[in-house]
Design an enzyme around this catalytic site. Structure first.
Site, PDB file in Angstrom:
ATOM      1  N   GLU A  55       0.858  -1.192   0.000  1.00  0.00           N
ATOM      2  CA  GLU A  55       0.000   0.000   0.000  1.00  0.00           C
ATOM      3  C   GLU A  55       0.890   1.236   0.000  1.00  0.00           C
ATOM      4  O   GLU A  55       1.806   1.363   0.814  1.00  0.00           O
ATOM      5  CB  GLU A  55      -0.927  -0.011   1.230  1.00  0.00           C
ATOM      6  CG  GLU A  55      -1.862   1.187   1.240  1.00  0.00           C
ATOM      7  CD  GLU A  55      -3.216   0.914   1.913  1.00  0.00           C
ATOM      8  OE1 GLU A  55      -3.518  -0.243   2.238  1.00  0.00           O
ATOM      9  OE2 GLU A  55      -3.971   1.891   2.084  1.00  0.00           O
ATOM     10  N   LYS A  58      -4.572  -0.181  13.728  1.00  0.00           N
ATOM     11  CA  LYS A  58      -5.377   0.876  13.105  1.00  0.00           C
ATOM     12  C   LYS A  58      -6.829   0.479  13.342  1.00  0.00           C
ATOM     13  O   LYS A  58      -7.315  -0.481  12.743  1.00  0.00           O
ATOM     14  CB  LYS A  58      -5.066   0.950  11.614  1.00  0.00           C
ATOM     15  CG  LYS A  58      -5.969   1.876  10.801  1.00  0.00           C
ATOM     16  CD  LYS A  58      -5.522   1.956   9.326  1.00  0.00           C
ATOM     17  CE  LYS A  58      -6.450   2.857   8.518  1.00  0.00           C
ATOM     18  NZ  LYS A  58      -5.997   3.031   7.114  1.00  0.00           N
ATOM     19  N   GLU A 116     -10.818   4.735   8.705  1.00  0.00           N
ATOM     20  CA  GLU A 116     -10.972   4.397   7.290  1.00  0.00           C
ATOM     21  C   GLU A 116     -11.581   3.007   7.090  1.00  0.00           C
ATOM     22  O   GLU A 116     -11.005   2.144   6.437  1.00  0.00           O
ATOM     23  CB  GLU A 116      -9.636   4.533   6.555  1.00  0.00           C
ATOM     24  CG  GLU A 116      -9.101   5.957   6.630  1.00  0.00           C
ATOM     25  CD  GLU A 116      -7.849   6.202   5.797  1.00  0.00           C
ATOM     26  OE1 GLU A 116      -7.064   5.271   5.609  1.00  0.00           O
ATOM     27  OE2 GLU A 116      -7.682   7.353   5.346  1.00  0.00           O
ATOM     28  N   ARG A 132      -2.833   3.616  16.702  1.00  0.00           N
ATOM     29  CA  ARG A 132      -2.756   4.795  15.834  1.00  0.00           C
ATOM     30  C   ARG A 132      -3.913   5.782  16.107  1.00  0.00           C
ATOM     31  O   ARG A 132      -5.031   5.372  16.398  1.00  0.00           O
ATOM     32  CB  ARG A 132      -2.749   4.379  14.371  1.00  0.00           C
ATOM     33  CG  ARG A 132      -1.497   3.586  14.028  1.00  0.00           C
ATOM     34  CD  ARG A 132      -1.508   3.095  12.589  1.00  0.00           C
ATOM     35  NE  ARG A 132      -1.039   4.079  11.640  1.00  0.00           N
ATOM     36  CZ  ARG A 132      -1.701   4.455  10.545  1.00  0.00           C
ATOM     37  NH1 ARG A 132      -2.904   3.981  10.299  1.00  0.00           N
ATOM     38  NH2 ARG A 132      -1.187   5.315   9.704  1.00  0.00           N
ATOM     39  N   ARG A 178     -11.869  17.486   9.609  1.00  0.00           N
ATOM     40  CA  ARG A 178     -10.978  16.333   9.769  1.00  0.00           C
ATOM     41  C   ARG A 178      -9.742  16.676  10.600  1.00  0.00           C
ATOM     42  O   ARG A 178      -9.249  15.833  11.353  1.00  0.00           O
ATOM     43  CB  ARG A 178     -10.586  15.827   8.378  1.00  0.00           C
ATOM     44  CG  ARG A 178      -9.536  14.749   8.407  1.00  0.00           C
ATOM     45  CD  ARG A 178      -9.460  14.066   7.065  1.00  0.00           C
ATOM     46  NE  ARG A 178      -8.235  13.288   6.952  1.00  0.00           N
ATOM     47  CZ  ARG A 178      -7.881  12.597   5.887  1.00  0.00           C
ATOM     48  NH1 ARG A 178      -8.673  12.585   4.818  1.00  0.00           N
ATOM     49  NH2 ARG A 178      -6.760  11.909   5.854  1.00  0.00           N
ATOM     50  N   ASP A 226      -2.864  14.367   6.743  1.00  0.00           N
ATOM     51  CA  ASP A 226      -2.342  13.130   6.180  1.00  0.00           C
ATOM     52  C   ASP A 226      -1.074  13.313   5.354  1.00  0.00           C
ATOM     53  O   ASP A 226      -1.127  13.217   4.122  1.00  0.00           O
ATOM     54  CB  ASP A 226      -3.432  12.470   5.314  1.00  0.00           C
ATOM     55  CG  ASP A 226      -3.133  11.010   5.033  1.00  0.00           C
ATOM     56  OD1 ASP A 226      -2.175  10.484   5.622  1.00  0.00           O
ATOM     57  OD2 ASP A 226      -3.868  10.405   4.235  1.00  0.00           O
ATOM     58  N   GLU A 235       3.904   9.195  -0.645  1.00  0.00           N
ATOM     59  CA  GLU A 235       2.530   9.150  -1.162  1.00  0.00           C
ATOM     60  C   GLU A 235       2.077  10.493  -1.745  1.00  0.00           C
ATOM     61  O   GLU A 235       1.569  10.553  -2.860  1.00  0.00           O
ATOM     62  CB  GLU A 235       1.574   8.716  -0.043  1.00  0.00           C
ATOM     63  CG  GLU A 235       0.122   8.725  -0.471  1.00  0.00           C
ATOM     64  CD  GLU A 235      -0.830   8.223   0.614  1.00  0.00           C
ATOM     65  OE1 GLU A 235      -0.379   7.893   1.728  1.00  0.00           O
ATOM     66  OE2 GLU A 235      -2.037   8.159   0.329  1.00  0.00           O
ATOM     67  N   GLU A 238       6.927  21.610  -3.045  1.00  0.00           N
ATOM     68  CA  GLU A 238       5.847  22.401  -2.439  1.00  0.00           C
ATOM     69  C   GLU A 238       5.407  23.537  -3.368  1.00  0.00           C
ATOM     70  O   GLU A 238       4.214  23.826  -3.491  1.00  0.00           O
ATOM     71  CB  GLU A 238       6.316  22.981  -1.101  1.00  0.00           C
ATOM     72  CG  GLU A 238       5.257  23.831  -0.420  1.00  0.00           C
ATOM     73  CD  GLU A 238       5.689  24.350   0.949  1.00  0.00           C
ATOM     74  OE1 GLU A 238       6.897  24.362   1.240  1.00  0.00           O
ATOM     75  OE2 GLU A 238       4.802  24.738   1.734  1.00  0.00           O
ATOM     76  N   TRP A 241     -14.032  12.624   2.013  1.00  0.00           N
ATOM     77  CA  TRP A 241     -12.813  12.420   2.800  1.00  0.00           C
ATOM     78  C   TRP A 241     -12.425  13.607   3.677  1.00  0.00           C
ATOM     79  O   TRP A 241     -11.441  13.541   4.416  1.00  0.00           O
ATOM     80  CB  TRP A 241     -11.651  12.041   1.878  1.00  0.00           C
ATOM     81  CG  TRP A 241     -11.871  10.729   1.215  1.00  0.00           C
ATOM     82  CD1 TRP A 241     -12.425  10.511  -0.023  1.00  0.00           C
ATOM     83  CD2 TRP A 241     -11.583   9.427   1.754  1.00  0.00           C
ATOM     84  NE1 TRP A 241     -12.480   9.155  -0.277  1.00  0.00           N
ATOM     85  CE2 TRP A 241     -11.977   8.475   0.785  1.00  0.00           C
ATOM     86  CE3 TRP A 241     -11.027   8.981   2.951  1.00  0.00           C
ATOM     87  CZ2 TRP A 241     -11.836   7.096   0.990  1.00  0.00           C
ATOM     88  CZ3 TRP A 241     -10.880   7.611   3.154  1.00  0.00           C
ATOM     89  CH2 TRP A 241     -11.287   6.686   2.179  1.00  0.00           C
TER      90      TRP A 241
HETATM   91  O1  GCW Z   1      -2.325   8.250   3.892  1.00  0.00           O
HETATM   92  C1  GCW Z   1      -3.433   7.437   4.018  1.00  0.00           C
HETATM   93  C2  GCW Z   1      -3.293   6.469   2.902  1.00  0.00           C
HETATM   94  C3  GCW Z   1      -3.838   5.104   3.189  1.00  0.00           C
HETATM   95  C4  GCW Z   1      -3.306   4.641   4.534  1.00  0.00           C
HETATM   96  C5  GCW Z   1      -3.801   5.621   5.586  1.00  0.00           C
HETATM   97  C6  GCW Z   1      -3.283   5.293   6.987  1.00  0.00           C
HETATM   98  C7  GCW Z   1      -2.666   2.481   5.312  1.00  0.00           C
HETATM   99  O2  GCW Z   1      -3.868   7.021   1.748  1.00  0.00           O
HETATM  100  O3  GCW Z   1      -3.408   4.270   2.154  1.00  0.00           O
HETATM  101  O4  GCW Z   1      -3.666   3.317   4.852  1.00  0.00           O
HETATM  102  O5  GCW Z   1      -3.342   6.897   5.301  1.00  0.00           O
HETATM  103  O6  GCW Z   1      -2.331   5.914   7.402  1.00  0.00           O
HETATM  104  O7  GCW Z   1      -3.843   4.436   7.646  1.00  0.00           O
END
Ligand code: GCW
Length: 683
Positions: free
Chosen positions: A163, A286, A290, A323, A340, A369, A397, A515, A545
């Site tokens: 992932e 986790k 999500e 987490r 969020r 994130d 990511e 950036e 989201w």
């Molecule tokens: O950044 C996001 C990602 C997910 C990830 C999630 C997390 C593992 O898009 O892919 O899942 O965070 O941190 O749990």
């Protein structure tokens, strides 16, 4: 048979002989006097390193007083070590620390430690000094890691996919089994240990069906073999678990954390894990995040959920890493009250004091994130009676997916240096996560790995610097981003000064460049949904989201102020709260994270928001173009194939940066109708 890229910073390339290391005899043999697999692995590493660096073998031999040697050993178990180290200083050496001392009378370099793990770190330190050409004739070094837990999180699935992985398939799993490229795994362990890492969780925090069985006897024998490899290098193994395992694996009718059969199920499972792996680190979870299951299903909270596991792990000294990435991922974009950014703090802060002492909350560096720019999570330090650790994302990511160069150590440094002001000045994040601020029993660093089975581990060769830098920073957050970069370059490519400066400048400018052509002024996202690569300004604007920019014809940004916004700013202490709450004082780079402003709003830089968007995007794409030219200078100074690989990625980055530039600029020109003062081409 492996390439330079595979050997990464452990290439042990031959250094120019005759200058510093003319006393070859000093390194002519290696002495160990303990029967210990880990010390043996360290000695083997040292011997291999010296052979590569100096071009002469350094065999293992017995200690004879007066013979030149490098001696390795724990205090009190080795004649050579005890002869060199007879002083008080040793009391300061903790469980993973070490001392390295050159004793010219005994003609010996001694690496002493209180445990075998310290020997491993000491050996890698000495090898680093030799490879960097640093004088070792009069060493007297004592080191302890600053952070207790220095962990890597793999997001590997058992089908072999990773992932958010951008460097090939998993090196741990394929076809729903644990795979056996033990050499590769050992080399990964060496890379990690050499940078300072001491813990790894091998499977994705999104724990699917098969992975849920890793804690069962079906897979434990193989997991134990992986643990054996990592143990040799002082790295403890962890597993991510599925909160709903009692249901999905155990066949129970509930996963309620207060249910006695559920608790019993976990106790049994944990006992099985420890029977297979006596030094198992613990479980990473986790939950309620999500769409993953968690205690909320049963009307329980995160303290109930984590304490249940902590209780099972406690007798073995294991920890639960829980987490805090918990938020509503099914939000209605029309709803302006749900924020969020607030979620982690709102969920966890009220639970302070309710967690067992072997629970550690793992908090992402920012509240959203892993964006290229975010404020620091206000949760750090805000829970006086709770263990916390920080989570970074090494895998890129949202920062170019290892197709763009983005050296992240400068970003991490900023986060660590951030002063939360929770107890006034000096309440920095680094002191929270090293445990000293609140006197925690457990704390530290975690980060999502960026490696896969690509020959060079990280896809983009320059992304190796992030993996190396993470470990070095976890060991000692005082190191500068620049010093770490330089170390990595010299170890990986040698010491040609033009090469070192060129690559260092590329790395040090890369975060800022990325950036500048992506989402502006801290607003984040603007990426394509799901895979998160490439520009898509409205990609997440009407999604569930919770990541919106709210651009219209007048302005842009998220109002997170106390008076008119979501009130997120109130999660910060004192002057931080005041600064973020005020559009006049908020740092420019975070303005749109905290405020909704007109395009004509004047930044502290003196520019308007719209002009700043145009300027940064034109400049950013140009600077990305410039990276190609810098890299060209290195042709002939390094392996041709490696040079070409990076050149290809930089070319892709430059093209892609133009795409970002044009989509962002065009979007905002069309929304605002305001022309670029410099009259550049906008579509
Ligand atoms: O950044 C996001 C990602 C997910 C990830 C999630 C997390 C593992 O898009 O892919 O899942 O965070 O941190 O749990």
């Amino acid at each position: 048979h492996h390439s330079d890229a595979y050997r990464a910073w452990l290439g042990y390339r031959r250094i120019a002989p005759g200058e510093r290391y003319n006393q070859y005899e000093l390194y002519s043999s290696i002495v160990i006097s303990e029967q210990d697999d880990r010390i043996h692995a360290a000695a083997t590493e040292l011997s291999r390193g010296i052979e590569g660096l100096l071009g002469q073998p350094a065999p293992l031999s017995d200690y004879r007083n007066g013979d030149a040697c490098i001696a390795l050993g724990t205090f009190g178990h080795s004649a050579a070590i005890d002869e060199v180290f007879q002083d008080e200083a040793l009391a300061k050496i903790g469980p993973e620390g070490y001392v390295i001392r050159t004793n010219s009378t005994l003609r010996c370099i001694a690496i002493g430690a209180s445990s075998s793990a310290g020997i491993v770190y000491g050996v890698f330190h000495l090898l680093r000094l030799l490879a960097l050409g640093i004088d070792v004739e009069a060493l007297d070094i004592a080191e302890n890691p600053v952070n207790r837990l220095r962990m890597i999180n793999q997001w590997d699935n058992m089908d072999g996919s990773v992932e958010r992985g951008y460097a090939g398939r998993s090196i741990f799993f394929a076809d729903n089994r644990i795979t056996w490229d033990s050499e590769r795994i050992r080399d990964y362990a060496r890379l990690l240990a050499s940078s300072g890492v001491n813990a790894i969780s091998i499977n994705n925090v999104n724990v699917h069906r098969v992975e849920s069985k890793l804690v069962t006897t079906q897979f434990l024998p193989d997991v134990a073999k992986l643990a054996d490899i990592f143990r040799l290098y002082g790295i403890r193994l962890f597993l991510s678990v599925n909160y709903a395992s009692p249901l999905e694996v155990g066949g129970l009718s509930t996963a309620d954390p207060l249910d006695t059969t559920v608790r019993e199920w976990w106790r049994t499972q944990v006992a099985e894990v420890y029977a297979a792996i006596p030094d198992f680190g613990g479980l990473l979870v986790k939950a309620d995040s999500e769409n993953r299951p968690g205690p909320f299903t049963y009307g329980r909270d995160h303290a109930d959920g984590s304490n249940m596991l902590a209780e099972a792990l406690k007798p073995y000294g294991g920890v639960v890493i829980w987490r805090c990435f918990v938020y509503n991922c099914k939000q209605d974009w029309r709803d302006r009250k749900t924020d969020r950014a607030r979620a982690a703090y709102d969920h966890f802060k009220p639970l302070d004091g309710k967690f067992m002492d072997n629970v550690i909350l793992q908090v992402k560096n920012g509240p959203i994130d892993f964006q290229v720019r975010e404020p620091v999570s206000p949760l750090f330090g805000a829970m006086e009676a709770t263990n916390q650790m920080i989570e970074f994302q090494i895998t890129q990511e949202y920062t170019g997916q290892q197709r763009h160069v983005c050296y992240l150590v400068p970003q991490w440094k900023e986060v660590l240096e951030f002063d939360t002001l929770i107890k006034g000045d000096g309440s920095s994040v680094k002191r929270v996560v090293d445990g000293s601020f609140h006197g925690n029993a457990h704390s530290g660093f975690a980060a999502v790995s960026n490696i896969g089975d690509d020959e060079n581990w990280t896809g983009h060769l320059l992304a190796q610097a992030n993996l190396y830098g993470y470990g070095r920073l976890a060991w000692n957050p005082e190191l500068s981003a620049e010093a770490i970069a330089e170390e990595w370059i010299r170890l990986s490519f040698g010491g040609d000064e033009q090469l070192v400066h060129t690559i260092r400048d590329i790395l040090m400018s890369s975060w800022g460049i990325y950036e500048s052509y992506t989402a502006p002024l801290g607003i984040g996202f603007m990426v394509n949904p799901d895979h998160h690569y490439g520009p898509n300004v409205d990609g997440y604007e009407y999604s569930m989201w919770g990541t919106y920019h709210f651009a219209d014809c007048h302005g842009i940004g998220v109002d997170r102020t106390k008076a008119t916004g979501t009130g997120y700013t109130a999660q910060y202490a004192g002057a931080n709260m005041e600064q973020y709450d005020s559009p006049a004082n908020c740092p420019d780079e975070l303005l749109l994270f905290f405020h909704h402003v007109p395009y004509t709003h004047r930044l502290q830089s003196g520019k308007t928001v719209i002009q700043s968007i145009y300027d940064t995007h034109f400049e950013g794409a140009e600077r990305a173009e410039g990276l190609k030219a810098s890299w060209e200078l290195l042709e002939g100074k390094m392996d041709r194939e490696l040079h070409r690989q990076v050149a290809d990625r930089l070319a892709e980055q430059a093209t892609h940066a133009r795409e970002w530039r044009d989509q962002i600029n065009t979007y905002f020109y069309r929304k605002s109708g305001i022309v670029d003062q410099a009259g550049r081409l906008i579509y």
